[in-house]
Scaffold this motif. Structure first.
Motif, mmCIF file in Angstrom:
data_model
loop_
_atom_site.group_PDB
_atom_site.id
_atom_site.type_symbol
_atom_site.label_atom_id
_atom_site.label_comp_id
_atom_site.label_asym_id
_atom_site.label_seq_id
_atom_site.Cartn_x
_atom_site.Cartn_y
_atom_site.Cartn_z
ATOM 1 N N ILE A 17 -10.234 -12.447 1.672
ATOM 2 C CA ILE A 17 -9.011 -11.345 1.317
ATOM 3 C C ILE A 17 -8.927 -11.648 2.886
ATOM 4 N N VAL A 18 -10.002 -10.558 3.613
ATOM 5 C CA VAL A 18 -9.976 -10.287 5.419
ATOM 6 C C VAL A 18 -9.957 -12.127 6.157
ATOM 7 N N GLY A 69 -6.587 -12.609 5.528
ATOM 8 C CA GLY A 69 -6.016 -12.134 6.450
ATOM 9 C C GLY A 69 -6.126 -11.704 7.784
ATOM 10 N N GLY A 70 -7.054 -11.870 8.270
ATOM 11 C CA GLY A 70 -6.854 -12.264 9.549
ATOM 12 C C GLY A 70 -6.200 -13.381 10.000
ATOM 13 N N VAL A 104 -2.336 -12.389 9.962
ATOM 14 C CA VAL A 104 -1.774 -11.432 11.217
ATOM 15 C C VAL A 104 -2.058 -12.406 12.610
ATOM 16 N N VAL A 105 -3.341 -12.912 12.921
ATOM 17 C CA VAL A 105 -3.034 -14.141 14.205
ATOM 18 C C VAL A 105 -2.700 -15.004 13.889
ATOM 19 N N ASP A 140 0.998 -14.851 13.120
ATOM 20 C CA ASP A 140 1.988 -14.222 13.310
ATOM 21 C C ASP A 140 2.664 -14.357 14.412
ATOM 22 N N HIS A 141 1.579 -14.095 15.198
ATOM 23 C CA HIS A 141 1.622 -14.008 16.828
ATOM 24 C C HIS A 141 2.140 -14.924 17.409
ATOM 25 N N THR A 142 1.038 -16.585 17.321
ATOM 26 C CA THR A 142 0.973 -17.726 17.786
ATOM 27 C C THR A 142 0.278 -18.809 16.547
ATOM 28 N N THR A 143 0.739 -19.974 17.796
ATOM 29 C CA THR A 143 0.804 -21.075 16.556
ATOM 30 C C THR A 143 -0.361 -22.207 16.986
ATOM 31 N N ASN A 144 -1.368 -21.017 18.339
ATOM 32 C CA ASN A 144 -2.391 -21.531 18.406
ATOM 33 C C ASN A 144 -3.329 -21.252 18.824
ATOM 34 N N LEU A 145 -4.781 -21.138 18.567
ATOM 35 C CA LEU A 145 -5.830 -20.585 19.337
ATOM 36 C C LEU A 145 -6.460 -21.246 20.154
#
Lengths: 267, 261
Positions: free
Chosen positions: B37-38, B41-42, B45-46, B48-53
């Motif tokens: 879940i962690v 979930g991480g 959330v990430v 949710d703000h961007t489309t690629n890391l």
């Protein structure tokens, strides 16, 4: 009252002497405490870079400041471990503690205070290195930092009382590790570990306001970031006081029932 | 051939031993689900703000999480418990009983303790990896699958050697638990591709605490990012680490004098 104070003084003296034996251990421990915040800090900086330097109003140096204050706060609010209660109950150590003329919580509070002082000192060099490496910028006005002190102490108090109250469950179940894991995962989501709460989706933010984790961890951090308006600050302190009253009531009532339930094992 | 039989035998004993504690299976499922879940979930959330890391899309990172769970499960299945037991044996002097057996002592201490329920993590890892790869949409060719297998073996060998070197230190310093705890918390950093970390941290995670080779490199193989140079580098490092840890183990053994037993 004066008697109680001198008891506290003696306890703290003993605890500090005990902890002085484990200086290197404490430093390594604090180093380990910094790993998780650094990981999330780097992740959010990467997101900020992809979004043109900013995510949810946090730029690189503000994210660094957030996670540095977070690292401090998470260590500062740490309370008597549930594993310790588990051990006390399972091994029958509770019997000795209950025989003393003073409630065991006093010795635990004294131990916790000396732990906080000791580990905060060990944490300082780590926080300074973090601030330099990640170029943190602290922009909050002086009065916000002043208010941060009572907010942090209240947060630590909620955490301590709540954890003591949770430990009462151990009188029935003997084991507490499942409860501890639930607690720590909730803190990860709702206390601001995973991300500053402002970056969470709105429904999660609402849940966070209803749970204690925000008022233990995230509220003091946001205060020290200078991101809260006056009414949010007042509301935050009220929420903290309400949680202190609520958890204290549960603790007192729970302790009365739990102690009657206690039957020594081992010992 | 004897070695294979020996490994099989120890696994069987380990499994039988753990089967006594069946409740631990449910405890393990509970723990695995919480850490899943962690992790998820991480990611949610990430993304949710961007489309690629740093060039990785969300399904690709899901695959990284899968590899992370697989490798972590394997470490906790046999490497970590065996090494922990080995260090305990050095402390208590009970290593004598292993040393008098007519087989290679390094092999024996490396497979002696099995936490069979950690297979749950390995299974979760495989499922998550599968879901991630399906969402990526690109089919995994033979070349990628082969690269993944080789990278996984090299990564496993590197992590094993690393643990063996740390554990061998127990011959000189009786307590090194604190350092192991740091390694375990550093392993968490492997949930994200090491490319996102600043240079000094990347170096740490590649050579000092070799998580990069254990998690990121195999994941790179599956998502078509792996260069032949990296793969050769991983194999070379694995060979070097295996040799160094073996030599170090021998030196440590000479230093062992038994305690209290």
């Amino acid at each position: 009252m004066a008697g109680l104070l001198s008891i506290y003084r003696e306890h703290i003296k003993v605890e500090v002497a005990l902890k002085m034996q484990y200086r290197v251990g404490t430093l390594l421990n604090m180093l380990q405490m910094a790993v998780e915040p650094i990981v999330y800090l780097v992740v959010w900086r990467t997101v900020a870079a992809a979004q043109g330097g900013e995510v949810g109003g946090f730029d690189n140096s503000e994210l660094a400041a957030y996670y540095i204050i977070f690292t401090f706060m998470r260590q500062f609010v740490a309370a008597t471990g549930l594993w310790l209660f588990e051990w006390r109950i399972r091994e029958g150590q509770m019997s000795t503690l209950l025989l003393r003329p003073l409630h065991p919580i006093h010795a635990d509070i004294a131990e916790n205070i000396s732990y906080k002082v000791f580990s905060s000192i060990a944490l300082i060099p780590i926080l300074i290195v973090m601030a330099l490496v990640f170029e943190a910028r602290f922009t909050a006005p002086w009065w916000a930092w002043l208010l941060f002190i009572p907010a942090a102490c209240l947060g630590a108090a909620i955490r301590f009382i709540a954890q003591y109250a949770l430990a009462m469950v151990g009188f029935w179940t003997t084991r507490l590790d499942a409860i501890w894991q639930m607690y720590s995962i909730s803190q990860t989501f709702f206390g601001g570990t995973l991300a500053p709460l402002a970056l969470l989706p709105v429904p999660l933010q609402v849940i966070a306001s209803l749970l204690p984790f925000r008022w233990i961890l995230a509220f003091p951090i946001e205060l020290a970031m200078g991101r809260l308006a006056t009414d949010e600050i007042i509301g935050g302190f009220i929420a903290q006081l309400l949680w202190i009253v609520g958890t204290t009531v549960v603790l007192i009532a729970g302790w009365r029932i739990a102690v009657k339930r206690y039957g020594a094992v081992g010992g | 051939m004897t070695y294979v039989r020996l490994v099989g035998l120890y696994f069987k004993i380990g499994i039988l031993n753990e089967l006594q504690y069946r409740v631990n299976f449910f405890v393990q499922i509970f723990q695995s689900i919480l850490s899943l879940i962690v992790a998820l979930g991480g990611l949610a959330v990430v993304f949710d703000h961007t489309t690629n890391l740093n060039g990785w899309t969300s399904p690709e990172l899901l695959a990284v999480v899968g590899v992370y769970f697989m490798i972590g499960g394997l470490i906790n299945l046999v490497i970590q418990p065996s090494m922990q037991r080995f260090m305990e044996d050095v402390r208590q002097g009970t290593l004598d009983f292993t040393l008098v057996k007519p087989q290679d002592a390094q092999l024996l201490v490396s497979i002696r303790q099995i936490q069979i329920w950690k297979l749950v993590d390995v299974l979760i890892g495989i499922v998550v990896l599968g879901i991630g790869l399906t969402q990526v949409g690109k089919t995994v060719g033979i070349e990628q699958a082969l690269g993944f297998g080789i990278a996984l073996i090299a990564g496993g060998a590197i992590v094993y050697s690393f643990w063996l070197i740390l554990a061998t230190c127990a011959f000189w310093f009786v307590r090194i638990d604190n350092i192991l705890v740091i390694f375990e918390s550093m392993y968490e950093a492997g949930r994200w591709p090491v490319g996102i970390y600043p240079g000094w941290l990347q170096f740490t995670l590649t050579f000092l605490v070799p998580i990069a080779f254990a998690v990121t490199v195999p994941a790179e193989a599956l998502t078509g990012r792996l260069t032949p140079q990296t793969l050769i580098g991983a194999l070379a490092l694995a060979a070097v680490m295996l040799t160094v840890s073996r030599i170090f183990w021998r030196i440590g053994m000479r230093h062992y004098s038994g305690a209290s037993a």
